[in-house]
Design an enzyme around this catalytic site. Sequence first.
Site, PDB file in Angstrom:
ATOM      1  N   CYS A  20      55.446   5.885 -36.724  1.00 57.09           N
ATOM      2  CA  CYS A  20      54.923   7.328 -37.195  1.00 57.09           C
ATOM      3  C   CYS A  20      55.141   7.360 -38.658  1.00 57.09           C
ATOM      4  O   CYS A  20      55.688   6.534 -39.412  1.00 57.09           O
ATOM      5  CB  CYS A  20      55.461   8.520 -36.689  1.00 57.09           C
ATOM      6  SG  CYS A  20      57.331   8.420 -37.048  1.00 57.09           S
ATOM      7  N   ASP A 442      39.043  16.525 -75.524  1.00 62.15           N
ATOM      8  CA  ASP A 442      38.595  15.569 -76.633  1.00 62.15           C
ATOM      9  C   ASP A 442      37.148  15.913 -76.998  1.00 62.15           C
ATOM     10  O   ASP A 442      36.432  16.005 -76.243  1.00 62.15           O
ATOM     11  CB  ASP A 442      39.070  14.448 -76.678  1.00 62.15           C
ATOM     12  CG  ASP A 442      38.972  13.528 -78.198  1.00 62.15           C
ATOM     13  OD1 ASP A 442      39.113  14.113 -79.000  1.00 62.15           O
ATOM     14  OD2 ASP A 442      38.530  12.462 -78.097  1.00 62.15           O
ATOM     15  N   ASP A 642      38.902  10.300 -73.978  1.00 58.39           N
ATOM     16  CA  ASP A 642      37.973   8.957 -73.417  1.00 58.39           C
ATOM     17  C   ASP A 642      38.907   7.722 -73.529  1.00 58.39           C
ATOM     18  O   ASP A 642      38.338   6.425 -73.451  1.00 58.39           O
ATOM     19  CB  ASP A 642      36.811   8.837 -74.255  1.00 58.39           C
ATOM     20  CG  ASP A 642      37.191   8.801 -75.745  1.00 58.39           C
ATOM     21  OD1 ASP A 642      38.417   8.888 -76.152  1.00 58.39           O
ATOM     22  OD2 ASP A 642      36.371   8.626 -76.600  1.00 58.39           O
ATOM     23  N   ASP A 646      44.107   8.120 -77.231  1.00 61.46           N
ATOM     24  CA  ASP A 646      44.513   9.356 -76.395  1.00 61.46           C
ATOM     25  C   ASP A 646      45.777   9.118 -75.653  1.00 61.46           C
ATOM     26  O   ASP A 646      46.233   9.932 -74.999  1.00 61.46           O
ATOM     27  CB  ASP A 646      43.517   9.850 -75.572  1.00 61.46           C
ATOM     28  CG  ASP A 646      42.496  10.418 -76.490  1.00 61.46           C
ATOM     29  OD1 ASP A 646      42.636  10.923 -77.592  1.00 61.46           O
ATOM     30  OD2 ASP A 646      41.097  10.474 -75.873  1.00 61.46           O
TER      31      ASP A 646
END
Length: 756
Positions: A20, A442, A642, A646
């Site tokens: 389980c 952004d 993007d 970043d």
Amino acid sequence: MGTAIQGGPGSEMLIAGMTCADCARHVTDALQGVAGVASAEVSLQDGRARVRWRAQAPPDTAALSAAVRAAGYTAQPAPSATKPRPPAPMAGWRLNVLLGLIGTAPLMIGEWVFHLGMQTWFHWLAFALVLPVQILCGARFYKGAWQQLRSGRSNMDTLVALGSTAAFGFSVFQLFSGAGGHLYFMEAAAIITLISIGHWLEASASDRAEKSMRALYRLAPATARLLQAHETEIDAPVSALQPGDKIVLRPGDRVPTDGQLLRGQCSIDEAMLTGESTPVEKESGSPVYAGTLNLNGQAVVEVTAVGEATALARIVAAVERAQNSRAEIQRLADRVSSVFVPVVVLVALSAALWWGLAPDQARRLSALLGHYFWAPTLPATPLAAAVLSAVAVLIVACPCAMGLATPAAIMVGANVAAKRGILIRDGIALEKAGHITVLLADKTGTLTEGKPTVVATDGGDLPLAAALASGSKHPFSRAVAGLSSKFKVQSSRSEPIAFQDWREIPGAGVQATLPAASVARLGSLAWLRQCGVACPEPSAFAEKWSAQGATILGLALNGNLRALIALQDTIKPSAGRVVRQLEKIGLKVFMVTGDNARAAAAVAAQAGIAAENIFSQVQPGQKADLVRQLQAKGEKVALVGDGINDAPALEQADLGIAVSQASDLAGEAADIVLLNSGIEAVPEALELARATMATIRQNLFWAFFYNAAAVPLAALGFLSPILSAATMGLSDLVLLGNSLRLFRFAQRRRERGEVK
């Protein structure tokens, strides 16, 4: 914020003894407790564990096996892909169900239809039919209970083994002692059979959620048209391909592996990766991905990745990682599960003593409550009542429900997201998505198309600007690199410009040294001023184009400004609608950009973002600081970027959402990755995450409510052992059914007109 583990080696183990979701949790905890293990993912369906080691830790499968054995299960290294794959542990439930029904069904018919339950000959027939069920079908539960006992633990197998054995043992004693009365062989067999049916149905329902992911692997063909010398083609196994090989694609072909177009043009359907139904036009230099469909055109492709390195394999691995993860909310259920079985055993013993030693009092209370519920059917003797009440308590209790609440919902949610081109890293990411208050987007490549073009120039030396930009992959640099051909400007130089010490300053620009020791710079005006370049302010050219939302770059040579270049990026058509959808679900939308304030304001106005929610002239390294400022005000921040410069901000954000390409998946430092590079998927991703978390909360509520109600009812005699077994199996199916409702998520959004 959680990130993908990079660089560490991996080990795959075969796990035996799991029955389980609670078992899978115990194995996961045991593996993660081994020194050097970075992460462990356990699949109950496949009976496999995938362990990722830390970068400096040597793989130690012996330690993994020892840890799993100490937890009450067995483990061994998985065989190589060339060896036959052993049967999955869940596959054996079908045999349990068939044998159990053969032994149980005749007894049910005999007792309930023909009322033969008190006949002596029927007692012996029942014993003969149930004994094989008890030994063969019950072996799985007995083995699991024994392994848990040896490790000082207990689980659902313990409860089933105790309950079924109590009913069978009591009946055997009554039969061989000649005491007579009603015997409970049917109940003993029905307990094992019904719970086996529950596990079988659970495995079937879980298989539905995993089937589409496994089907993705089958989309990639087994063979490819390998292009040899002299342009001859042969059919070659995909497993034999190597990076650098050349293959031929024809209309109607599935792409066999990741590659890059060398010659030709074609139209590729990438819906199975990105969820985007519009075909993508491919030309020389364009990437193609394994499993996608070539709709038309013939092309030659150079292989860039094979096997586990393909985008398809990484996507499936990411989904499997998410499906086998747990959210923080599951910790409460885990703590309860750890003490659940001993508490249930104590309740069962207490019920048995109560019905055995104070039967009159127990019957009076049961009859009184029967006016509010239903009239219970109680055994004739105190001993029988004591045994059956204890058996009912042991069987009806369901620790599996608490263990299944989170993984069932995450499994379906991650699967649905993947079909829509949304990759969710783990359960923790789902949980964080439900608490977001601010979305910070952004500008370039997120709100805009990320494909800026040069719209105007002021000054000369454009070939120098194009040469400087050619070494950078930033969207602005790529646009400037094509400057000469766009404006038909020819260089006076007969040879390419030779640079020394070329380097790129993230978020600012590029610079290099010319042979005559002149320093050339191309970048933002603010950066050029910091470098000592005389930039007139204000500039009529810059004022004009900034007011129209253009970005202004400057070209400088030895501290003198030589040219101004205006670049304009087109805002995505869906940006305004996406902002409205995000605000509709209660989020505040902010925009961050390195552009000047006027250019930023022009784009924000088109997207419908409030002027006070604009952060302009923010360098890449400052984005993480900006996220911290918002967090200091009590906001829960989701950053959409993007992936270009970043990563630190994505790490700092409470939730990182990367608008990416399939080929960039492995390097993303994000919780959620949008493979179709479309911001319109952001509201869908957040809503799906919230819907998944709502399902988890509903599942946990049901699991706690079920056990809180069912155990007392069984102790008071309102649930027979057979009804208890059926109810316990049904509880798991309720959780799975509730989780499977997430498959209708995209359909509901489509009906509301929010998705294509």
